[in-house]
Scaffold this motif. Structure first.
Motif, mmCIF file in Angstrom:
data_model
loop_
_atom_site.group_PDB
_atom_site.id
_atom_site.type_symbol
_atom_site.label_atom_id
_atom_site.label_comp_id
_atom_site.label_asym_id
_atom_site.label_seq_id
_atom_site.Cartn_x
_atom_site.Cartn_y
_atom_site.Cartn_z
ATOM 1 N N ASP A 8 12.743 3.347 2.404
ATOM 2 C CA ASP A 8 12.245 2.782 3.958
ATOM 3 C C ASP A 8 11.356 3.572 4.502
ATOM 4 O O ASP A 8 10.519 3.136 5.007
ATOM 5 C CB ASP A 8 13.632 2.916 4.985
ATOM 6 N N ASN A 9 11.563 4.875 4.244
ATOM 7 C CA ASN A 9 10.318 5.712 4.880
ATOM 8 C C ASN A 9 9.046 5.482 3.929
ATOM 9 O O ASN A 9 7.807 5.544 4.525
ATOM 10 C CB ASN A 9 10.622 7.209 4.758
ATOM 11 N N TYR A 10 8.983 5.367 2.640
ATOM 12 C CA TYR A 10 7.915 5.304 1.958
ATOM 13 C C TYR A 10 7.265 3.862 2.478
ATOM 14 O O TYR A 10 6.128 3.764 2.403
ATOM 15 C CB TYR A 10 8.190 5.405 0.537
ATOM 16 N N MET A 11 8.251 2.757 2.427
ATOM 17 C CA MET A 11 7.509 1.707 2.689
ATOM 18 C C MET A 11 6.723 1.607 4.178
ATOM 19 O O MET A 11 5.942 0.813 4.310
ATOM 20 C CB MET A 11 8.785 0.484 2.699
ATOM 21 N N GLN A 12 7.397 2.405 5.037
ATOM 22 C CA GLN A 12 6.627 2.600 6.349
ATOM 23 C C GLN A 12 5.533 2.998 6.258
ATOM 24 O O GLN A 12 4.637 2.630 7.059
ATOM 25 C CB GLN A 12 7.727 3.195 7.315
ATOM 26 N N GLN A 13 5.475 4.194 5.454
ATOM 27 C CA GLN A 13 4.195 4.954 5.407
ATOM 28 C C GLN A 13 3.245 4.015 4.482
ATOM 29 O O GLN A 13 2.037 3.885 4.920
ATOM 30 C CB GLN A 13 4.390 6.165 4.220
ATOM 31 N N ILE A 14 3.331 3.389 3.473
ATOM 32 C CA ILE A 14 2.657 2.336 2.697
ATOM 33 C C ILE A 14 2.269 1.380 3.785
ATOM 34 O O ILE A 14 0.792 1.139 3.913
ATOM 35 C CB ILE A 14 3.484 1.634 1.569
ATOM 36 N N HIS A 15 2.869 0.683 4.864
ATOM 37 C CA HIS A 15 2.558 -0.279 5.673
ATOM 38 C C HIS A 15 1.427 0.388 6.582
ATOM 39 O O HIS A 15 0.231 -0.341 6.813
ATOM 40 C CB HIS A 15 3.766 -0.773 6.501
ATOM 41 N N GLU A 16 1.786 1.656 7.026
ATOM 42 C CA GLU A 16 0.867 2.351 7.907
ATOM 43 C C GLU A 16 -0.492 2.554 7.118
ATOM 44 O O GLU A 16 -1.622 2.498 7.825
ATOM 45 C CB GLU A 16 1.358 3.567 8.576
ATOM 46 N N GLN A 17 -0.646 3.013 6.141
ATOM 47 C CA GLN A 17 -1.564 3.256 5.288
ATOM 48 C C GLN A 17 -2.395 1.956 4.922
ATOM 49 O O GLN A 17 -3.825 1.813 5.048
ATOM 50 C CB GLN A 17 -1.369 3.634 4.073
ATOM 51 N N GLN A 18 -1.694 0.850 4.814
ATOM 52 C CA GLN A 18 -2.462 -0.577 4.817
ATOM 53 C C GLN A 18 -3.113 -0.791 5.871
ATOM 54 O O GLN A 18 -4.327 -1.364 6.037
ATOM 55 C CB GLN A 18 -1.476 -1.440 4.348
ATOM 56 N N GLN A 19 -2.720 -0.830 6.900
ATOM 57 C CA GLN A 19 -3.057 -1.003 8.293
ATOM 58 C C GLN A 19 -4.442 0.019 8.419
ATOM 59 O O GLN A 19 -5.427 -0.563 8.859
ATOM 60 C CB GLN A 19 -2.117 -0.722 9.200
ATOM 61 N N LYS A 20 -4.414 1.418 8.255
ATOM 62 C CA LYS A 20 -5.426 1.994 8.241
ATOM 63 C C LYS A 20 -6.515 1.469 7.187
ATOM 64 O O LYS A 20 -7.939 1.659 7.840
ATOM 65 C CB LYS A 20 -5.178 3.490 7.994
ATOM 66 N N ILE A 21 -6.196 1.262 6.088
ATOM 67 C CA ILE A 21 -7.179 0.663 5.241
ATOM 68 C C ILE A 21 -7.906 -0.624 5.848
ATOM 69 O O ILE A 21 -9.151 -0.739 5.582
ATOM 70 C CB ILE A 21 -6.607 0.424 3.874
ATOM 71 N N GLU A 22 -7.241 -1.440 6.103
ATOM 72 C CA GLU A 22 -7.681 -2.796 6.852
ATOM 73 C C GLU A 22 -8.458 -2.279 8.080
ATOM 74 O O GLU A 22 -9.887 -3.142 8.115
ATOM 75 C CB GLU A 22 -6.668 -3.586 7.481
ATOM 76 N N LEU A 23 -8.179 -1.524 8.908
ATOM 77 C CA LEU A 23 -9.218 -1.155 9.902
ATOM 78 C C LEU A 23 -10.515 -0.495 9.458
ATOM 79 O O LEU A 23 -11.568 -0.739 9.905
ATOM 80 C CB LEU A 23 -8.526 -0.004 10.863
ATOM 81 N N GLN A 24 -10.353 0.499 8.361
ATOM 82 C CA GLN A 24 -11.397 0.937 7.948
ATOM 83 C C GLN A 24 -12.461 0.026 7.352
ATOM 84 O O GLN A 24 -13.612 0.183 7.358
ATOM 85 C CB GLN A 24 -11.214 2.339 6.919
ATOM 86 N N ASN A 25 -11.865 -0.908 6.475
ATOM 87 C CA ASN A 25 -12.487 -2.139 5.870
ATOM 88 C C ASN A 25 -13.275 -2.979 6.892
ATOM 89 O O ASN A 25 -14.607 -3.288 6.900
ATOM 90 C CB ASN A 25 -11.762 -2.914 4.964
ATOM 91 N N SER A 26 -12.649 -3.132 8.177
ATOM 92 C CA SER A 26 -13.244 -3.932 9.078
ATOM 93 C C SER A 26 -14.352 -3.151 9.703
ATOM 94 O O SER A 26 -15.610 -3.523 10.084
ATOM 95 C CB SER A 26 -12.349 -4.288 10.239
ATOM 96 N N ILE A 27 -14.324 -1.762 9.923
ATOM 97 C CA ILE A 27 -15.372 -0.924 10.626
ATOM 98 C C ILE A 27 -16.676 -0.972 9.342
ATOM 99 O O ILE A 27 -17.792 -1.039 9.788
ATOM 100 C CB ILE A 27 -15.007 0.564 10.740
ATOM 101 N N ILE A 28 -16.243 -0.807 8.110
ATOM 102 C CA ILE A 28 -17.346 -0.737 7.119
ATOM 103 C C ILE A 28 -17.926 -2.087 7.328
ATOM 104 O O ILE A 28 -19.216 -2.157 6.973
ATOM 105 C CB ILE A 28 -16.707 -0.692 5.813
ATOM 106 N N ALA A 29 -17.462 -3.157 7.311
ATOM 107 C CA ALA A 29 -18.096 -4.359 7.376
ATOM 108 C C ALA A 29 -18.841 -4.749 8.617
ATOM 109 O O ALA A 29 -20.042 -5.088 8.489
ATOM 110 C CB ALA A 29 -16.909 -5.700 7.218
#
Length: 69
Positions: free
Chosen positions: A35-56
């Motif tokens: 559960d903890n790892y899944m939460q961390q993965i979800h948070e990292q995916q959100q960060k990646i999406e934000l960074q991709n949006s900033i890059i775009a």
């Protein structure tokens, strides 16, 4: 003889009970880690999406600047 068999059964049952408790504890611990790892993965995916949006956004700004030159 019967007393000896009874003691052996009690010891075997206690060993079985302890093994079941150990297994249940291990399963619970594994589930918590999963559960903890899944939460961390979800948070990292959100960060990646934000960074991709900033890059775009930055790329589009750069393209606009280059077009004006």
């Amino acid at each position: 003889m019967d007393k000896n068999i009874g003691e052996q059964l009690n010891k075997a049952y206690e060993a079985y009970r302890q093994a079941c408790m150990d297994r249940d504890h291990a399963v619970k611990e594994l589930q918590q880690k999963t559960d903890n790892y899944m939460q961390q993965i979800h948070e990292q995916q959100q960060k990646i999406e934000l960074q991709n949006s900033i890059i775009a956004n930055l790329k589009s700004q750069l393209a606009a600047l280059n077009a004006n030159r």
